[in-house]
Design an enzyme around this catalytic site. Sequence first.
Site: not given
Ligand code: NCD
Length: 311
Positions: A60-61, A89, A110, A138
Site C-alpha cells: 500500500r504505502t 556495498k 522506508r 509512520h
Molecule cells: C503498516 C506498516 O508498514 O507499519 N502497514 C502500512 O504501511 N499500511 C502496518 C503493518 O505492516 O502492520
Amino acid sequence: MTRKLSFQNLISTDQITNYDIDQIFSLADKYRINGHQKNFEEGVCRGKILATLFFEPSTRTRFSFESAMIRLGGQVITLEYGDSSSVKKGETLSDTGRVVSGYADIIATRHPQAGSAEEVAEKATVPVINAGDGVNQHPTQSLLDLYTILCQKKRLDNLKIGVLGDLKYGRATRSFIEMMSRYSGNSFMLISHPDLKFDSEAVAKLQEQGSVVKETSTLEDSISDLDVLYVTRVQQERFESDEEYVRVRSSYRIDQKLMRRAKPDMILMHPLPRVDEIDPVVDSLPQAQYFTQAEYGVFVRMALISLMLND
Ligand code: NCD
C-alpha cells in the site's frame, strides 16, 4: 499555490501542525471530488520525479505514493529492494539521500531502522518523507487514518478509540495514537497481549496531557462503547525468534459475532496487511472501512506531495 506547510521533510508526527492537517485534508478532498482524470489533466506535478527508496516490504504505502505522483502528472523512480542498492556495498543512508536528490524532486523512504528517514534527509537537498522507520514512526499512515475518520465520522474529537494488536512494535499504532491524542475529548482503550503493550512512558505522557487511557487484554467487554476500532497485526518481522512471535501471536479475531456488539456507526480500521485479526466475512459489514482507508491513502499522499513540492 499559496499554501505552506510548516515542515520541509516529514519525519515524525510531531512536526505536523493542526493547520497543516487542515490544508492537507482540504486538498485531499479536492482531489477526491475532482476524480483522477481531472487531477491528471491539471498535472500539478508534471515534470517532477518522486523516488521511492524502500528497504522493507510494502504494498500500500509504496504503491499509493507512486500512484499519487503519477495521478498528479509526475513520474516515479523506485528502489524496491534495498539489497539492490549501494547501501548493500556499505553506502550510508545520508550519502544515498544526497545522491538521489540529484535524480528526483522528492523522496519517500522506508527502512527497518528507527531514525533512518532522518538519516536519509540529513544531506538530501530535496524533501524527504518517512514512509516507516522501523518500530518508530509512520506519519503518512496516520494522516490517511485521520482523514478516513474525518470523512466517516465528520469529527476528530470526542471519540472513544480502541487500538488493538501489537502496540509495542507497531509504528502505525504509535503514530496514530500520538495524532489522535491532540484532539480534545478523545479516550483510548489500548487492547493487547500483556507482552505487546504500548510503551508505559508513552501512556503516562498521554495521561499527563489529559487523555483518558485504559489498558486491557480483552476486547469483548469494551467493543460496544467504541466509535473507532483500529486493529493491527502482530509485527512478526520485529521479533528475535519465531518462538517468541508464536507465543504472543494474535489471539484476537474480529468476527461477525463480536461485531454484533459494536455500534452500527463504529468504524473498523486496519492499516493492512491483515494476517488473521479480521475474519474476511466482516469485510461486507458497513463498519468495515479498511479498504476505503487504503484507497484514501492516495488522495492524502497526492495532497502531501503537491503541497511539499509546490510551496
Ligand atoms: C503498516 C506498516 O508498514 O507499519 N502497514 C502500512 O504501511 N499500511 C502496518 C503493518 O505492516 O502492520
